[in-house]
Write an enzyme that holds these catalytic residues in place. Structure first.
Site: not given
Lengths: 877, 877
Positions: A766-767, A851, A831, A25, A618, A764, A745, A562, A339, A456, A106, A95, A104
């Site tokens: 596996g985070t 990738y 992945c 602003k 996998r 790969s 992983e 999978r 804005r 799941h 004021m 403001r 969110g």
């Protein structure tokens, strides 16, 4: 001594390009001032003042207060008015304004500076005592509520009581004298509540309001909003203090908001609304029906033309659609704010493409204007917006997988499969398990009572692109009697519900669903994204249908197929269970022989869907007990089916029980214990590849070993793969190009990535699991305490949704570095769920992965995010 | 082209100091040769040849075979004999010999070179056909068994049958002709089994034997032995081929073994046994009773004197007690082997101290002669060895915690507590849980049917120094009828059992127990250890009794005081449960107020036991559900006790259920959710410290926050601690020196150690959890599949027993480095199970930790290991 920092800037002093310091602003007010637009002048207190406020223990330092007063004086001089003056009083609005727009925080405070003296001044100045006292009345009400936090409902009650007393119906019927009475009542109430008088010193009012803005940065709505939008809490907010202009000074005054283009459709036509004789809050409150902007041309042609010109200049200047607020005071136009406007996904795409066509943006710039996550809504069916407006949700869950779904309630997967043949169904479960997969597949959508965004149900639903509302706390399921209670009301299986997976809303009855429309502009954007991105985007897909869907969305391969989901299918679960119950290798082989042809068929289907794109398969990952029932009744039934005793089956189940299955006998540990499983899977992978290759499609299977933690462990399984592949290829006298790589992983795999890379063709990341083990958080359990972590601000985001770059990311960076050093040819990807999260994708881009792989419906998001990452930080392809 | 490597060395060519290349046996034979001692000459095939054998796909390369034959020729020339010769045949023994002594490997093969021809030569040469044919008979038998793996029992059967046929009783009654018949029968059997003739070519015999030695490096006994003794599999074994001399050439020949000092007591007096007219295997077989070495003086004074001189020279040369094999052939002494002798802990300590007194060793050298783990047996009561000899175990479990215990069988902790008042009891359970702690405390020992070396029972028992045999698979418990079945036999509660926690043996009835005797020599060793170590050794202790015991064993502080064990005590578990069931903070505070005085008392007791040594107190760690029962009956009973409904309690229990509790709501996550728990614990820690300080003992509490993964999380809890500590100290107007630090047990904490170190006064590496999460192994579940990892040689040791230096260790090293960089004053220690493991202690020393902490009974082991580590790799104190 260090140069003392400057915390307060006049609009004319501030740098309009520095949103970090002045907030959106404040920066835009400065920029409009610089551009010579009619902006009521004022000053901005920087975000650094906010940071200092917190560093000083929630106190505005004296030097900052002095600076504020100095700038105040300067503006007073400029405007020729004086704070609290009985003749020519100076009034301001206050403001909040952070670097990113944050709803969110004021609310605006208007008319600050009014007190028992200056209200007289305003009355004289405007020659309108009623107006002046109404302003004062509003100001006390607003200040008490927003700054001090008292009286929100009490003041409304005073008005109603007084109207009854006076026997009038509308606020507008109050006379100036009536308003004075009301003001007295307000002040008495204020004193009773606060044990002191309503502040009469305008400077005290101002500092109170500034502090309220700083405080609002840490209110709970703001914290939640920041978490949802990846905004760091250390940014802080700026405060803009602007001279008041009045849209409510009679019939030649007014106030309004406008967009330079249509924010719903993107149409290139100015779009706005305004109210005559009103202040901003009246427009927002929605009591009076505003007029279309075009009407202004009839009322005040000069102002209208000036505004349309300013709008056009602003859009050209910011190279984006603008959302503006303006006020006309006695015929003269003032710009209060501008804005970049919020817009629907459809509008975002159209505006971006149009701006390029109009020569205002380059393709790269246009790509940066679209929020990748927003694309999601273009890919799923949605409720008809007109129909949606007419109804209110009966309850709400987590928006676990987007889209809209309507159907009748089914309680079990069997029921869903059966009833789906006749009509649309929803699967409604306390929580889902892998056995529900077919039910999830046939249902229009899923609704669960338990589980979070990564439960799941949520993960599988997102993978399928199926709408899912998860973890609805007001949902109680009585499976036995086939009824559900939602928010206290009972429904049977005949009832229709409508689920909005994008908002989490649950509706009673049927709401019309509109199919996804991938318009030409969307296609153009995706084309540009592919042109500018460096990362390849693959998909996580377990079925030919998912794979085909992902190809439609532009996936350039499968990064994670999978195989366990295949094991759960109805036609093979029996053989899988037979294998688990076998006590000998021979017994297991017999059972695996039954699975082999089906598994081979799975792979043929997937290869055919993907053509010559790489397919990463996998090997079996979950602990074996997931394939067995756990309740006595179910065990008993299955034992009968399988022709074994209840005791035998029960013993097997209890023997397979693990205290911490996430860290138990799963992943490649299964292949170490039961090499015959990996042998069967290899045979299926290679035989299927040969089959499809012979059809003329040169498929590229990439075999991925899960949960590896040690080079020898990887080598052990790789040796099995190579041995069986060689055997199969020799037998059929046909060679297949396949590679063997691993998931990274387990933290130990990342730590020893240099060793593992000597044998692995690809990693790969596996985070999901890597995040679990690096944090020591069980994804299934952490929901219970993570809320406390957000509330205490220990965490600002969910590490399962947004990759933890400092911890998990450091581990990944290390693995990338030492892995590439030891094997420069290694292919690197990700992945986990994070593969579809834009900020995580940017991280993957920056650390040089090849990738990312994500569920089909996130592929377009990932393509755009990957392009944005490369535009921000270009890397050689 | 690279210089071709030499794989075979004559004894006279080999380097006696290079055990890595020649194995212990080969190196010592070379060394004795060099010292001019009477060694039958021969050659050694290096360990590198073994490594190459495996690298070449289990094949001895042709160039190595040629080298062997060349050296063979050289020795033949030296001895003036010829392999397979009919006149003057050359015979050899073939022995394995690794760098470290490995009893799991191949037995010696004697008399190799005998065939149908050379046996005649031997008969002529010795003028003793019976002797010659007996040698040949023994050779065929030994070769078939050891090299080819056939006939072990068959050959014995042939002998028995033939004796029956001939109606004779003893082998010695066989004539030469009889032996020829037996040889024919052996050869027929061999041909039937092996489909080819028994090898007549001595060179073929030799290569077969060499290959058998190489193969034996990977037999399952050897693999298990290596895992237990931290021997890497890539060391390989050497093979020593030595000219035969015969102790069985009549009454002037003989063979024996001797130690330079008594291996049981350490007494400085040569100690040995020999047999006249016998080969080595006869001494080992134990059929004939050997004579005391002193007897030899009477029989052959010259040989005796020569041997005693050699023994003395060898001890002086190797500076250690020697274990020697010798043979006297027709009056002439030959030395077959020497090595550092195995000895009891008592002997080890005495010999080391004596050798220093005798001026043969420095204190540092003496410390290196003692195996730290061995000390353990000096610290516990033991069975009287005479009594033990008379009895055989009825079954065996895992030696989970050392010591000897006898008592009557108790089935529950209540029963144990009750009956222990009257006599000695053993607690016999399927598995133990934290609730059994009081029963474990009063019992002499523990016996469980399930659980491994790191099960709850094992860990707690080791901590208490209580004898424990865990995971006895032949143990079935019928708690209801108060009987157990062990290996098929039923016992009631009246029965006595004796448990040997050092071997895992279980005995029926009572065996006398001898208390631990910490003799003067032990004290001397410990004094030296403290003099030369750099690491401080602390203890893990949860009770004043444990703490006091650890101080006796030389602990210099507490590195881990687990407060949760205190929560399980009978007098407070009710309040703990009340806290868990409270749905409001106020309710929890009420319950915590009840625990506070008890917890304060706990700390007072521990402080008093430790005096001014530092005490690290870890805040509550386990998930709350561990304090609640899980079975319906128990829940029902507890609900009654607590005055809540079954449903309420059941709902609480099921609400607290976690899928992966190891990664769930525990550790500092509890303090984030319920800060009042940390507040109460802080109040107790500080108030207790003030109380003890006022008694004139300046205590040093170190408050340790468990399971930290993020700086903000640590800071959140530390702020609670500081706030409450300040309040308590201000109230009592008394200051306490306390510090706040953290466990590093979550991978993320190690990765971000630099950040956390900015606020933490100390790190204690919790390597149990760190190992779990770095590997992704649940300690409670991994037992099920780790055996497969040992069998496939993916792992060579248990990462929970021996620290995984390459993976977990890399993470720790990194944390040490970045932690110290960011806070050079930080104190670093370790408090996992690994803190008592010598090789892990050496690692801790090398990476520069300040202290290790282990259970009280491991403190002396850790002190010695720390000294050895510093002697090997000195560091500035």
């Amino acid at each position: 001594m260090a140069q003392s920092k400057k915390y307060v800037y006049l609009f004319s002093e501030a740098d309009g390009s520095d949103k970090a310091l002045f907030g959106g602003k404040g920066a835009n007010l400065a920029e409009m001032t610089r551009l010579g637009m009619p902006v009521p002048q004022g000053f901005t207190i920087t975000t650094e003042a906010c940071t200092r406020y917190y560093a000083d223990g929630k106190k505005i330092a004296d030097d900052i207060i002095l600076e504020i007063f100095k700038k105040l004086e300067a503006v007073e001089k400029l405007q020729g008015k004086k704070f609290g003056d009985a003749e020519n009083p100076y009034l301001v609005s206050v403001r909040s304004g952070a670097r990113a727009s944050m709803p969110g925080m004021m609310d605006t405070i208007l008319n600050l500076g009014l007190n028992d003296t200056s209200v007289e001044g305003l009355a004289k100045l405007t020659n309108n005592p009623r107006f002046a006292y109404d302003c004062y009345r509003r100001f006390i009400q607003m200040y008490s509520d927003v700054v001090v936090g008292v009286g929100k409902s009490a003041f409304e009650k005073f008005i109603d009581e007084y109207k009854t007393e006076l026997k009038i119906k509308n606020d507008t019927e109050f006379t100036a004298e009536n308003l004075k009475v009301l003001i007295t009542r307000y002040k008495v109430f204020y004193k009773k509540e606060m044990k002191k008088d309503f502040p009469q010193d305008p400077k005290e009012q101002l500092i109170g309001a500034v502090e309220a803005v700083f405080r609002s940065w840490e209110n709970s709505r703001a914290i939640v909003y920041r978490r949802m939008n990846d905004i760091p809490s250390n940014w802080g907010t700026a405060v803009s203090v602007q001279s008041m202009v009045f849209g409510n000074m009679g019939e030649t005054s007014g106030t309004g908001v406008a967009f330079t283009r249509n924010p719903s459709t993107g149409e290139n036509k100015i779009y706005g609304e305004f109210l005559i004789n009103a202040q901003g809050e009246d427009v927002v409150a929605g009591i009076r029906t505003p007029l279309k902007l075009e009407k202004l041309e009839e009322i005040n042609k000069e102002a209208y033309t000036q505004f349309v010109n300013i709008a056009s200049n602003l859009e050209n200047h910011y190279k984006d659609m603008q959302d503006m607020e303006f006020t006309i005071e006695r015929g003269k136009l003032y710009m209060l704010q501008t804005r970049n406007g919020k817009r629907t996904a459809q509008a975002a795409v159209k505006i971006a493409v149009d701006l390029v066509k109009e020569g205002k943006l380059t393709e790269k710039e246009a790509l940066m204007k679209i929020e990748p996550k927003q694309l999601d809504s273009l890919l799923h069916p949605q409720f008809d917006s007109a129909a949606l407006k007419k109804t209110v949700p009966i309850s709400k869950g987590l928006p676990a997988s987007p889209g809209a779904a309507l159907g009748q309630i089914c309680f079990t997967q069997e029921e869903a499969v059966e009833r789906a043949k006749k009509g649309k169904v929803l699967l409604v479960r306390t929580e889902t398990s892998p056995e529900d997969i077919e039910g999830m597949n046939v249902a229009e959508g899923l609704l669960t009572a338990r589980g979070g965004m990564t439960s799941h149900a949520a993960v599988v639903a997102r993978g399928m692109g199926r709408c899912c509302v998860a973890g609805c706390q007001e949902l109680l399921i009585d499976e036995e009697n086939k009824t559900v209670v939602i928010a206290g009301k009972k429904y049977t299986g005949d009832a229709y519900l409508s689920l909005d997976g994008s908002t989490g809303n649950i509706y009673e009855g049927k709401i019309d669903v509109v199919p996804a429309d991938l318009s030409g502009d969307y296609g153009t954007i995706m084309e540009w994204a592919d042109k500018y991105k460096a990362l390849t985007v693959r998909t996580n897909a377990d079925t030919p249908a998912d794979a085909a869907q992902a190809v439609v969305f532009g996936a350039k391969g499968i990064g994670l197929c999978r195989t366990e989901h295949m094991f759960f299918a109805e036609d093979r679960i029996a053989a899988v269970r037979e294998m688990i119950l076998s006590t000998s290798e021979a017994g297991r082989r017999t059972a695996l022989d039954k699975i082999l042809p089906m598994q081979r068929q799975d792979f043929i289907g997937i290869y055919q869907a993907m053509g010559e794109l790489p397919v990463t398969i996998r090997y079996l990952d979950p602990p074996l007990h997931e394939f067995l029932p756990h309740k006595d009744e179910e065990i008993s039934a299955l034992a009968k089916d399988m022709g074994v005793s209840f005791e035998t089956l029960k013993a097997t189940v209890s023997n397979l029980h693990e205290f911490n299955p996430m860290m138990g006998h799963r992943g490649c540990r299964l292949s170490v214990s039961f090499p015959e499983i990996a042998e069967m899977q290899t045979q299926a992978v290679i035989e299927a590849a040969i089959y499809v290759n012979k059809q003329g499609v040169k498929v590229k299977p990439e075999i991925m070993i899960p949960l590896v933690g040690d080079l020898k462990e990887f080598k052990f399984v790789k040796d099995i793969v190579d041995r069986i592949a060689k055997k199969v290829m020799e037998k059929s006298q046909y060679n297949v190009d396949y590679t063997v790589g691993t998931m990274i992983e387990i933290p130990r795999a990342a730590i020893l990535a240099d060793e593992i890379a000597t044998e692995a063709a690809f990693f790969s990341f596996g985070t999901n699991d890597l995040t679990q083990m690096t944090f020591g958080f069980s994804r299934d359990d952490a929901g219970k305490f993570l809320d406390n972590y957000y509330a205490t601000k220990i965490f600002e985001s969910d590490p399962f949704a947004k990759l933890d770059q400092s911890g998990v990311g450091k581990l990944i960076k290390m693995a990338v570095k030492i892995g590439r050093e030891s094997n420069p040819k290694i292919k690197l990807g990700i992945c986990g769920e994070h593969g579809g999260d834009p900020s995580s994708i940017e991280f993957c881009h920056n650390i040089g992965l090849n990738y990312v792989s994500c569920s089909p419906f996130r592929v377009p998001i990932a393509r755009l995010a990957a392009a944005q990452a490369n535009i921000r930080n270009e890397r050689v392809k």
